[in-house]
Design a protein around this motif. Structure first.
Motif, PDB file in Angstrom:
ATOM      1  N   GLY A   1      -7.067   4.551  -4.349  1.00  9.88           N
ATOM      2  CA  GLY A   1      -8.139   5.060  -3.535  1.00  9.88           C
ATOM      3  C   GLY A   1      -7.714   6.526  -3.216  1.00  9.88           C
ATOM      4  O   GLY A   1      -6.646   6.870  -2.953  1.00  9.88           O
TER       5      GLY A   1
ATOM      6  N   SER B   1      -3.915   6.771  -2.149  1.00  2.00           N
ATOM      7  CA  SER B   1      -3.296   5.302  -1.875  1.00  2.00           C
ATOM      8  C   SER B   1      -3.386   4.714  -3.355  1.00  2.00           C
ATOM      9  O   SER B   1      -4.086   4.749  -4.135  1.00  2.00           O
TER      10      SER B   1
ATOM     11  N   THR C   1      -4.630  -1.050  -7.293  1.00  2.00           N
ATOM     12  CA  THR C   1      -5.819  -0.331  -7.081  1.00  2.00           C
ATOM     13  C   THR C   1      -5.765   0.962  -6.676  1.00  2.00           C
ATOM     14  O   THR C   1      -4.976   1.217  -5.475  1.00  2.00           O
TER      15      THR C   1
ATOM     16  N   ALA D   1      -6.910   1.374   2.489  1.00  6.35           N
ATOM     17  CA  ALA D   1      -7.305  -0.035   2.221  1.00  6.35           C
ATOM     18  C   ALA D   1      -6.860  -1.059   3.150  1.00  6.35           C
ATOM     19  O   ALA D   1      -5.984  -0.771   3.786  1.00  6.35           O
ATOM     20  N   ASP D   2      -7.347  -2.133   3.146  1.00  9.15           N
ATOM     21  CA  ASP D   2      -7.116  -3.541   4.098  1.00  9.15           C
ATOM     22  C   ASP D   2      -7.173  -2.991   5.416  1.00  9.15           C
ATOM     23  O   ASP D   2      -5.831  -3.169   6.270  1.00  9.15           O
TER      24      ASP D   2
ATOM     25  N   ASN E   1       0.834  -1.017   0.001  1.00 12.30           N
ATOM     26  CA  ASN E   1      -0.046   0.096   0.079  1.00 12.30           C
ATOM     27  C   ASN E   1       1.015   1.464   0.078  1.00 12.30           C
ATOM     28  O   ASN E   1       1.461   1.541   0.916  1.00 12.30           O
TER      29      ASN E   1
END
Lengths: 154, 113
Positions: free
Chosen positions: A128, A138, A126, B46-47, A74
């Motif tokens: 974000g 992100s 991906t 995320a996550d 990430n």
């Protein structure tokens, strides 16, 4: 001597992330980050799956078989809205290049090294966005680390 | 009995907890009184990763904007100096009073300048 290739990959992946120019903080499985630690890369250990072809052949459970591991890296930043995309993509390029060409990672998975059958592949990313003091952006590049899992070596 | 929302509700609130702020648009500089609505927030990445930050916002009376010759449109991209910090106004959202939008408030959503 026991070995855990999965753990070795993750340890090295974190080291690679820490080495990306401009990254202020990198850690594994950290779920709370202060904005002042950005830009950061958080490695989520992620899933792994035994190669489906090996399972379909119903191979015995104690022999070696290919495993595909998909940790998440990430990339997180706080930037002015107009700059966020460019900054994220810059870190994306740096991280992908660092991972795919890291000699130690390639050696661990066995791509062109002492082991066999392994490889590192970039399989997508991906994005974000969320609002904060600055725009929080992100991007999660996903890598697939394929290696030979040998239960007898654990 | 009719209620004057501006003088009986909004003005007393701004008199007590309002703070001075300076709006700089492309063509003018105006001092106004705003409510600082900046709040701490955990932003979901995320996550299950959360980033600890703030969500900066302020509220201003539409009547005060009008009195200063400021339109909502002029605020997009304007600078706001508030409580020692400098912000860029990224977007605005009306918060009408029962007397309508012109006698209500305007939320200012901010980004660090």
């Amino acid at each position: 001597m026991s070995e855990d290739i999965r753990e070795a990959i993750l340890v090295r992946l974190l080291a690679v992330a820490k080495g990306v120019a401009g990254i202020k903080y990198a850690e594994r499985n950290a779920i709370n980050i202060s904005e002042n630690e950005l830009p950061a890369i958080v490695i989520i250990d992620g899933e792994e799956e035994v190669d489906s072809a090996a399972l379909d052949r119903n191979v015995p459970g104690k022999i070696f078989m290919p495993v595909h591991m998909t940790p998440l890296a990430n990339i997180m930043i706080a930037e002015k809205t107009a700059n966020a995309g460019t900054v994220l993509n810059g870190f994306r390029v740096a991280l992908i290049k660092a991972v795919l060409f890291d000699i130690q990672l390639l050696s661990i998975v066995g791509e062109g090294g002492g082991r066999f059958g392994g490889g590192i592949r970039y399989v997508g990313a991906t994005p974000g966005l969320s609002e904060g003091r600055l725009l929080q952006g992100s991007l999660i590049p996903r890598f697939r680390f394929s290696y030979i899992f040998d239960p007898n070596a654990l | 009995m009719s209620l004057d929302w501006q003088s009986q509700l909004l003005d007393p609130i701004y008199d007590v907890i309002g703070v001075s702020a300076r709006i700089t648009t492309a063509s003018t500089v105006k001092d106004v009184t705003v409510l600082d609505k900046t709040a701490g927030v955990a932003l979901a990445a995320a996550d299950n990763i959360e980033i600890q930050s703030i969500k900066p916002a302020a509220i201003v009376r539409m009547s005060e904007l009008s009195a200063n010759g400021l339109s909502r449109e002029a605020l997009d991209g304007a600078q706001l100096a508030l409580n020692g910090s400098s912000w860029t106004i990224k977007s605005t959202q009306p918060r009408p009073s029962p007397d309508g939008e012109a006698k209500g408030e305007l939320y200012l959503f901010l980004e660090a300048a």
